[in-house]
Design a protein around this motif. Structure first.
Motif, PDB file in Angstrom:
ATOM      1  N   ARG A 158      -2.930   7.455  -9.156  1.00 30.27           N
ATOM      2  CA  ARG A 158      -1.778   6.743  -8.608  1.00 30.27           C
ATOM      3  C   ARG A 158      -2.293   5.614  -7.734  1.00 30.27           C
ATOM      4  NH1 ARG A 158      -0.153  12.011  -9.064  1.00 30.27           N
ATOM      5  NH2 ARG A 158       1.997  12.401  -9.729  1.00 30.27           N
ATOM      6  N   CYS A 159      -1.601   4.494  -7.784  1.00 29.01           N
ATOM      7  CA  CYS A 159      -1.985   3.343  -6.974  1.00 29.01           C
ATOM      8  C   CYS A 159      -0.709   2.666  -6.497  1.00 29.01           C
ATOM      9  CB  CYS A 159      -2.828   2.375  -7.803  1.00 29.01           C
ATOM     10  SG  CYS A 159      -3.376   0.888  -6.920  1.00 29.01           S
ATOM     11  N   ALA A 160      -0.708   2.204  -5.235  1.00 31.84           N
ATOM     12  CA  ALA A 160       0.483   1.568  -4.690  1.00 31.84           C
ATOM     13  C   ALA A 160       0.106   0.698  -3.503  1.00 31.84           C
ATOM     14  CB  ALA A 160       1.504   2.621  -4.271  1.00 31.84           C
ATOM     15  N   THR A 161       1.082  -0.046  -3.024  1.00 36.28           N
ATOM     16  CA  THR A 161       0.954  -0.810  -1.785  1.00 36.28           C
ATOM     17  C   THR A 161       1.776  -0.104  -0.712  1.00 36.28           C
ATOM     18  OG1 THR A 161       0.651  -2.905  -2.960  1.00 36.28           O
ATOM     19  CG2 THR A 161       1.362  -3.025  -0.660  1.00 36.28           C
ATOM     20  N   VAL A 162       1.211   0.004   0.485  1.00 35.82           N
ATOM     21  CA  VAL A 162       1.879   0.691   1.595  1.00 35.82           C
ATOM     22  C   VAL A 162       1.964  -0.260   2.782  1.00 35.82           C
ATOM     23  CG1 VAL A 162       1.809   2.684   3.150  1.00 35.82           C
ATOM     24  CG2 VAL A 162       0.938   2.903   0.807  1.00 35.82           C
ATOM     25  N   ASP A 163       3.139  -0.298   3.445  1.00 38.32           N
ATOM     26  CA  ASP A 163       3.278  -1.169   4.604  1.00 38.32           C
ATOM     27  C   ASP A 163       3.029  -0.394   5.898  1.00 38.32           C
ATOM     28  OD1 ASP A 163       5.600   0.208   5.300  1.00 38.32           O
ATOM     29  OD2 ASP A 163       6.965  -1.377   4.685  1.00 38.32           O
ATOM     30  N   TYR A 164       3.177  -1.053   7.040  1.00 41.35           N
ATOM     31  CA  TYR A 164       2.854  -0.449   8.334  1.00 41.35           C
ATOM     32  C   TYR A 164       3.824   0.661   8.731  1.00 41.35           C
ATOM     33  CZ  TYR A 164      -0.666  -4.015   9.271  1.00 41.35           C
ATOM     34  OH  TYR A 164      -1.796  -4.797   9.218  1.00 41.35           O
ATOM     35  N   GLN A 165       4.975   0.737   8.067  1.00 45.42           N
ATOM     36  CA  GLN A 165       5.942   1.801   8.335  1.00 45.42           C
ATOM     37  C   GLN A 165       5.812   2.963   7.343  1.00 45.42           C
ATOM     38  OE1 GLN A 165       7.054  -1.662   8.469  1.00 45.42           O
ATOM     39  NE2 GLN A 165       6.468  -1.314  10.613  1.00 45.42           N
ATOM     40  N   GLY A 166       4.798   2.903   6.490  1.00 48.64           N
ATOM     41  CA  GLY A 166       4.580   3.976   5.528  1.00 48.64           C
ATOM     42  C   GLY A 166       5.427   3.877   4.280  1.00 48.64           C
ATOM     43  N   ASN A 167       6.065   2.742   4.052  1.00 46.91           N
ATOM     44  CA  ASN A 167       6.873   2.548   2.849  1.00 46.91           C
ATOM     45  C   ASN A 167       5.978   2.190   1.662  1.00 46.91           C
ATOM     46  OD1 ASN A 167       9.461   2.844   4.201  1.00 46.91           O
ATOM     47  ND2 ASN A 167       9.018   0.857   5.142  1.00 46.91           N
ATOM     48  N   ILE A 168       6.319   2.708   0.505  1.00 48.30           N
ATOM     49  CA  ILE A 168       5.534   2.514  -0.714  1.00 48.30           C
ATOM     50  C   ILE A 168       6.237   1.532  -1.641  1.00 48.30           C
ATOM     51  CG2 ILE A 168       4.666   3.649  -2.806  1.00 48.30           C
ATOM     52  CD1 ILE A 168       4.466   6.233  -1.181  1.00 48.30           C
ATOM     53  N   SER A 169       5.459   0.645  -2.248  1.00 41.08           N
ATOM     54  CA  SER A 169       6.010  -0.241  -3.284  1.00 41.08           C
ATOM     55  C   SER A 169       5.035  -0.325  -4.452  1.00 41.08           C
ATOM     56  CB  SER A 169       6.276  -1.641  -2.715  1.00 41.08           C
ATOM     57  OG  SER A 169       5.070  -2.275  -2.357  1.00 41.08           O
ATOM     58  N   GLN A 170       5.553  -0.686  -5.595  1.00 37.92           N
ATOM     59  CA  GLN A 170       4.787  -0.889  -6.823  1.00 37.92           C
ATOM     60  C   GLN A 170       3.871   0.303  -7.130  1.00 37.92           C
ATOM     61  OE1 GLN A 170       2.796  -4.702  -7.038  1.00 37.92           O
ATOM     62  NE2 GLN A 170       2.058  -4.321  -9.127  1.00 37.92           N
ATOM     63  N   LEU A 171       4.455   1.485  -7.171  1.00 39.25           N
ATOM     64  CA  LEU A 171       3.685   2.691  -7.482  1.00 39.25           C
ATOM     65  C   LEU A 171       3.326   2.718  -8.965  1.00 39.25           C
ATOM     66  CD1 LEU A 171       2.550   5.455  -6.576  1.00 39.25           C
ATOM     67  CD2 LEU A 171       4.789   6.432  -7.137  1.00 39.25           C
ATOM     68  N   GLN A 172       2.032   2.767  -9.258  1.00 40.10           N
ATOM     69  CA  GLN A 172       1.538   2.866 -10.627  1.00 40.10           C
ATOM     70  C   GLN A 172       0.999   4.278 -10.864  1.00 40.10           C
ATOM     71  OE1 GLN A 172      -1.173  -0.624  -9.535  1.00 40.10           O
ATOM     72  NE2 GLN A 172      -1.110  -0.751 -11.761  1.00 40.10           N
ATOM     73  N   LYS A 173       1.103   4.746 -12.079  1.00 43.24           N
ATOM     74  CA  LYS A 173       0.571   6.056 -12.439  1.00 43.24           C
ATOM     75  C   LYS A 173      -0.015   5.984 -13.840  1.00 43.24           C
ATOM     76  CE  LYS A 173       2.040  10.877 -13.178  1.00 43.24           C
ATOM     77  NZ  LYS A 173       3.186  11.821 -13.107  1.00 43.24           N
ATOM     78  N   GLU A 174      -1.282   6.318 -13.950  1.00 40.11           N
ATOM     79  CA  GLU A 174      -1.955   6.316 -15.250  1.00 40.11           C
ATOM     80  C   GLU A 174      -2.801   7.576 -15.392  1.00 40.11           C
ATOM     81  OE1 GLU A 174      -4.060   2.812 -16.366  1.00 40.11           O
ATOM     82  OE2 GLU A 174      -2.569   1.436 -15.523  1.00 40.11           O
ATOM     83  N   LYS A 175      -3.070   7.963 -16.612  1.00 41.37           N
ATOM     84  CA  LYS A 175      -3.919   9.134 -16.846  1.00 41.37           C
ATOM     85  C   LYS A 175      -5.345   8.847 -16.373  1.00 41.37           C
ATOM     86  CE  LYS A 175      -1.338  11.124 -20.690  1.00 41.37           C
ATOM     87  NZ  LYS A 175      -1.392  11.556 -22.127  1.00 41.37           N
ATOM     88  N   SER A 176      -5.958   9.846 -15.777  1.00 43.94           N
ATOM     89  CA  SER A 176      -7.318   9.663 -15.252  1.00 43.94           C
ATOM     90  C   SER A 176      -8.354   9.533 -16.353  1.00 43.94           C
ATOM     91  CB  SER A 176      -7.708  10.836 -14.341  1.00 43.94           C
ATOM     92  OG  SER A 176      -6.770  11.017 -13.318  1.00 43.94           O
ATOM     93  N   GLU A 177      -8.190  10.311 -17.412  1.00 38.54           N
ATOM     94  CA  GLU A 177      -9.145  10.331 -18.524  1.00 38.54           C
ATOM     95  C   GLU A 177     -10.571  10.586 -18.019  1.00 38.54           C
ATOM     96  OE1 GLU A 177      -7.648   7.589 -21.992  1.00 38.54           O
ATOM     97  OE2 GLU A 177      -7.607   6.406 -20.144  1.00 38.54           O
ATOM     98  N   ILE A 178     -10.692  11.616 -17.221  1.00 43.85           N
ATOM     99  CA  ILE A 178     -11.973  11.973 -16.597  1.00 43.85           C
ATOM    100  C   ILE A 178     -13.080  12.190 -17.630  1.00 43.85           C
ATOM    101  CG2 ILE A 178     -13.133  13.720 -15.181  1.00 43.85           C
ATOM    102  CD1 ILE A 178     -11.188  11.926 -13.637  1.00 43.85           C
TER     103      ILE A 178
END
Length: 297
Positions: A17-37
Motif C-alpha cells: 500500500r502506498c499513499a500521501t499523508v498530511d500533518y493531520q493524519g489524513n490519507i489521499s491517493q491510496l494505492q494497493k498492488e500485489k507484493s509478488e514477493i
C-alpha cells in the motif's frame, strides 16, 4: 487535504500500500498492488519506488516513510530475513530507495508504525503510554510513550509475540514454547477450535458459533481470551500502560473478547492495576498514517 507531510508505504507479504499523508493524519491517493514477493526483493523494491513516484505529491514532500515486516534495523535501514519475505536477508532497503527518489527515507517494522499511527491519530490519542497489540495470523506490537515510538536497542521493544505466557504450551518456529503468539494468535485459535471438534476454517466462524451458544466454542473462546489477558498482564507489569490498543483481524470480534479479557486480567496483576483501559484499534490504515511520522521519532 492540507499540506502533504510524507508519502508512505506499507509493505506486506500479500500487498503493498502506498499513499500521501498530511500533518493531520489524513490519507489521499491510496494505492494497493500485489507484493509478488516470489519475484525477489529487487522486483518488489522497484514496484515500491514506482508507486512512490506515482503519487501526485511526490515533488512536494521530502519524506518517505516505510513500514516493513521485521526483523529489521530502523537505524541502519536494513531488513533481516522476515519470515514472509523470501530472499530479503540483509537488504539495505532505506539506502536503495533513498538513492532512487533522492528524499529522506525512514524505515520501521510494520507493527511499530501501526502503533505510532494509532497512538497519534487513533484510539491511543491523548494517552501518555500506549501499548498496541495486533492479533491476526501472528501476534505483534509496539510501544508509544508521550508520542514517541520506543524501539529498543535491537528494534524489538514492544514485540510481544515471544513473551512466554503458558508453561508447556504450543511450539511455534523461531518462538519460545508457550509464547503469546503460540497461544493467542488467530492461527492458535483455529488449532484450538479444530481440536475441540469444531469444523471451522477461520476465526470468524469460531466467534459465530460462540454467539450461537455452542458449548465447545464457548470453552475455546473463553480459554483463548484468558491467554490474551495473561499476555497483556505480563506486559503491564513492565510498562503499566494507560491504554492497550488491540488491532488485527481477530479483533473484529472485540465486542466478544473485551468483556472476557476484562474478567480474567485482574487475576494476573497487582490489585491496584486491576482496572485496565482496552480499546479497539480505530484506523483503517494505521501503518500508512504512522509511517508519515517516523521522522518525528
Amino acid at each position: 487535504m492540507s499540506t502533504p507531510k510524507a508519502i508512505t508505504v506499507d509493505l506486506g507479504g500479500t500487498h503493498i500500500r502506498c499513499a500521501t499523508v498530511d500533518y493531520q493524519g489524513n490519507i489521499s491517493q491510496l494505492q494497493k498492488e500485489k507484493s509478488e514477493i516470489h519475484k525477489g526483493y529487487k522486483y518488489v523494491i522497484n514496484k515500491m519506488i514506482s508507486m512512490i513516484r506515482k503519487q501526485t505529491a511526490f515533488d512536494e514532500v521530502n519524506l518517505i516513510g516505510i513500514g516493513c515486516p521485521g526483523p529489521l534495523s530502523a537505524k541502519k535501514g536494513v531488513v533481516y530475513a522476515p519470515p514472509n519475505l523470501s530472499d530479503w536477508d540483509q537488504v539495505p532497503l532505506t539506502a536503495i530507495i533513498q538513492k532512487e527518489v533522492n528524499k529522506q527515507v525512514c524505515l520501521e517494522n510494520d507493527a511499530n508504525v501501526a502503533a505510532l499511527g494509532e497512538a497519534t491519530f487513533g484510539s491511543g490519542r491523548g494517552y501518555q503510554i500506549c501499548q498496541y497489540i495486533t492479533i491476526s495470523t501472528g501476534v505483534g506490537g509496539g510501544i508509544v510513550i508521550n508520542g514517541k515510538l520506543v524501539s529498543g536497542q535491537h528494534n524489538c521493544a514492544g514485540e510481544v509475540g515471544n513473551i512466554i505466557i503458558r508453561d508447556n504450551g504450543s511450539e511455534v518456529k523461531a518462538l519460545n514454547k508457550g509464547s503469546f503468539e503460540g497461544e493467542a494468535s488467530g492461527r492458535s485459535l483455529m488449532i484450538r477450535a479444530n481440536r475441540a471438534g469444531l469444523s471451522v476454517h477461520d476465526a470468524e466462524a469460531v466467534f459465530t458459533l460462540y454467539q450461537e451458544g455452542s458449548p465447545a466454542a464457548m470453552r475455546v473462546v473463553q480459554d483463548y481470551a484468558h491467554d490474551i489477558a495473561r499476555g497483556m498482564a505480563t506486559i503491564a507489569q513492565v510498562i503499566d500502560p494507560d491504554v492497550f490498543i488491540l488491532g488485527g483481524g481477530v479483533m473484529n470480534a472485540f465486542a466478544i473478547l473485551e468483556p472476557l479479557i476484562l474478567k480474567y486480567y485482574p487475576s494476573y496483576v497487582y490489585p491496584v492495576m486491576g482496572e485496565v483501559q482496552i480499546k479497539q484499534a480505530s484506523l483503517e490504515e494505521p501503518g500508512i498514517v504512522g509511517a508519515a511520522f517516523l521522522a518525528n521519532n
